[in-house]
Enzyme design. Structure first.
Site, mmCIF file in Angstrom:
data_model
loop_
_atom_site.group_PDB
_atom_site.id
_atom_site.type_symbol
_atom_site.label_atom_id
_atom_site.label_comp_id
_atom_site.label_asym_id
_atom_site.label_seq_id
_atom_site.Cartn_x
_atom_site.Cartn_y
_atom_site.Cartn_z
ATOM 1 N N CYS A 124 57.626 -32.613 -7.979
ATOM 2 C CA CYS A 124 58.410 -32.059 -6.882
ATOM 3 C C CYS A 124 57.495 -31.493 -5.795
ATOM 4 O O CYS A 124 56.370 -31.983 -5.613
ATOM 5 C CB CYS A 124 59.400 -31.006 -7.399
ATOM 6 N N ASP A 193 62.051 -22.588 -10.209
ATOM 7 C CA ASP A 193 63.201 -22.043 -9.484
ATOM 8 C C ASP A 193 63.723 -20.791 -10.160
ATOM 9 O O ASP A 193 64.308 -19.928 -9.514
ATOM 10 C CB ASP A 193 64.314 -23.084 -9.389
HETATM 11 C C1 RUB Z 1 62.280 -27.410 -5.482
HETATM 12 C C2 RUB Z 1 61.574 -27.172 -6.777
HETATM 13 C C3 RUB Z 1 60.274 -26.425 -6.691
HETATM 14 C C4 RUB Z 1 60.557 -24.927 -6.884
HETATM 15 C C5 RUB Z 1 59.342 -24.082 -6.561
HETATM 16 O O1 RUB Z 1 63.586 -27.943 -5.655
HETATM 17 O O2 RUB Z 1 62.032 -27.492 -7.839
HETATM 18 O O3 RUB Z 1 59.393 -26.828 -7.695
HETATM 19 O O4 RUB Z 1 61.596 -24.538 -6.025
HETATM 20 O O5 RUB Z 1 58.996 -24.242 -5.212
HETATM 21 P P1 RUB Z 1 64.475 -28.276 -4.370
HETATM 22 P P2 RUB Z 1 58.206 -23.100 -4.424
HETATM 23 O O6 RUB Z 1 63.689 -29.251 -3.541
HETATM 24 O O7 RUB Z 1 65.725 -28.865 -4.934
HETATM 25 O O8 RUB Z 1 64.721 -26.980 -3.631
HETATM 26 O O9 RUB Z 1 56.950 -22.841 -5.211
HETATM 27 O O10 RUB Z 1 57.925 -23.692 -3.062
HETATM 28 O O11 RUB Z 1 59.071 -21.895 -4.356
#
Ligand code: RUB
Length: 313
Positions: A124, A193
């Site tokens: 991701c 998340d």
């Molecule tokens: C984003 C996702 C990321 C976490 C952490 O999912 O799973 O790995 O949110 O991101 P989506 P960060 O694209 O569905 O929002 O470290 O930037 O908070």
């Protein structure tokens, strides 16, 4: 009100996405909304703010950073509208500032686990995970990254763009090639998340199979997550809701209509048990997942609360 609804729409449609960005976006919108409205008294102001908080918090159900950010701002105080507005501004700016510093600090702490020559696999698009890779690269460590596409929304494309602009060598792979390439990997670094009181990690769908493949190959899995990604309510036994997104993200409605017996399942996140996580790297230190409870108690103790059906805590 139009701007507030527009921000809510952007979070829901993922124009603003990633748990950290969602949190900062909601805090900024609460601050700006408070600045824009002109209620007749503090009672009306509080009512409007509660509505805005409920609306923003309900846009995406899984990222705990979102209700944690909203709660952090909604702790505002003030007898008058003016006092309340400046309290909100102070709390929102503080949250945003702390959040940005946390991502940076996670990079500084996490890079200690990265060795020169390491190949890192990621999934991701996580700013906290990328912060670790960026810090390692900035220290002159010769790292390379294997990034998954992360279907259906292809956040892997954002990841390769960010890594490329930093000058980090990156290979893009399809999600199903994770186990095939695990033999080439030294370390897995991903974001979160939500993290539950028992140390389970909720992140983009596919995270758990990547962690499982890493565990099988005895490769370390590091989760990069700010303290506001920990879920206080899980102490009360509540489960983190997994967002189910529209089938159109997987297959067009038109194509789907060609079938009579087919439905689409599109969960956006999954749960990785703590057994498959070696370390959670936060801004206050790198901890084993078993210590998640301590983070909730020490840093988020005040957050435990219930939201009623009006979106009010
Ligand atoms: C984003 C996702 C990321 C976490 C952490 O999912 O799973 O790995 O949110 O991101 P989506 P960060 O694209 O569905 O929002 O470290 O930037 O908070």
């Amino acid at each position: 009100m139009r701007q507030l609804k527009e921000t809510a729409r952007k979070i829901k449609s993922m124009e603003i996405r990633g748990a950290g960005r969602i949190a900062r976006g909601a805090a900024a919108e609460l601050r700006d909304y408070a600045g824009r409205i002109a209620p007749k008294d503090i009672g009306e102001f509080n009512k409007k703010m509660k509505y805005a908080a409920g609306l923003l918090a309900s846009t995406r159900p899984t990222a705990v950073s979102l209700p944690n950010a909203v709660r952090a701002v909604m702790r505002y105080e003030g007898e008058t509208v003016g006092e309340a507005k400046s309290s909100i501004k102070k709390l929102a700016d503080e949250f945003i500032n702390n959040s940005e510093n946390a991502v940076k600090r996670i990079g500084e702490i996490g890079t200690r686990r990265v060795r020169d020559g390491d190949t890192i696999m990621t999934h991701c698009n996580s700013s906290a995970a990328i912060s670790i890779m960026a810090a390692a690269h900035a220290q002159g460590k010769n790292i390379s990254v294997i990034a998954t596409e992360s279907r259906p929304r292809m956040q892997g494309l954002i990841t390769i763009k960010q890594l490329d602009s930093l000058g980090i060598t990156t290979s893009l792979i399809v999600d199903s090639a994770v186990r095939y390439f695990m033999k080439d990997v030294d370390l897995v670094v991903m974001g979160a998340d939500a993290i539950t009181a028992n140390g389970s990690v909720i992140n983009k769908i596919g995270t758990s199979q990547l962690a499982l493949a890493a565990h099988e190959s005895r490769k370390n899995v590091i989760i990069a997550a700010e303290t506001y990604k920990f879920s206080p309510r899980t102490i009360l036994g509540e489960l983190v809701e997994i967002e189910e997104r529209d089938s159109g993200e997987v297959i067009s409605r038109e194509k789907l209509r060609e079938f009579s017996n087919v439905s689409v399942k599109n969960p956006a996140f999954d749960v990785t048990p703590r057994e498959y996580v070696d370390l959670i790297c936060t801004e206050v230190g790198a901890i084993p997942p078993e210590m998640a409870y301590v983070i909730i108690r020490e840093y988020l103790g005040w957050e435990i609360g219930e939201m009623n059906s009006d979106g009010v805590w």
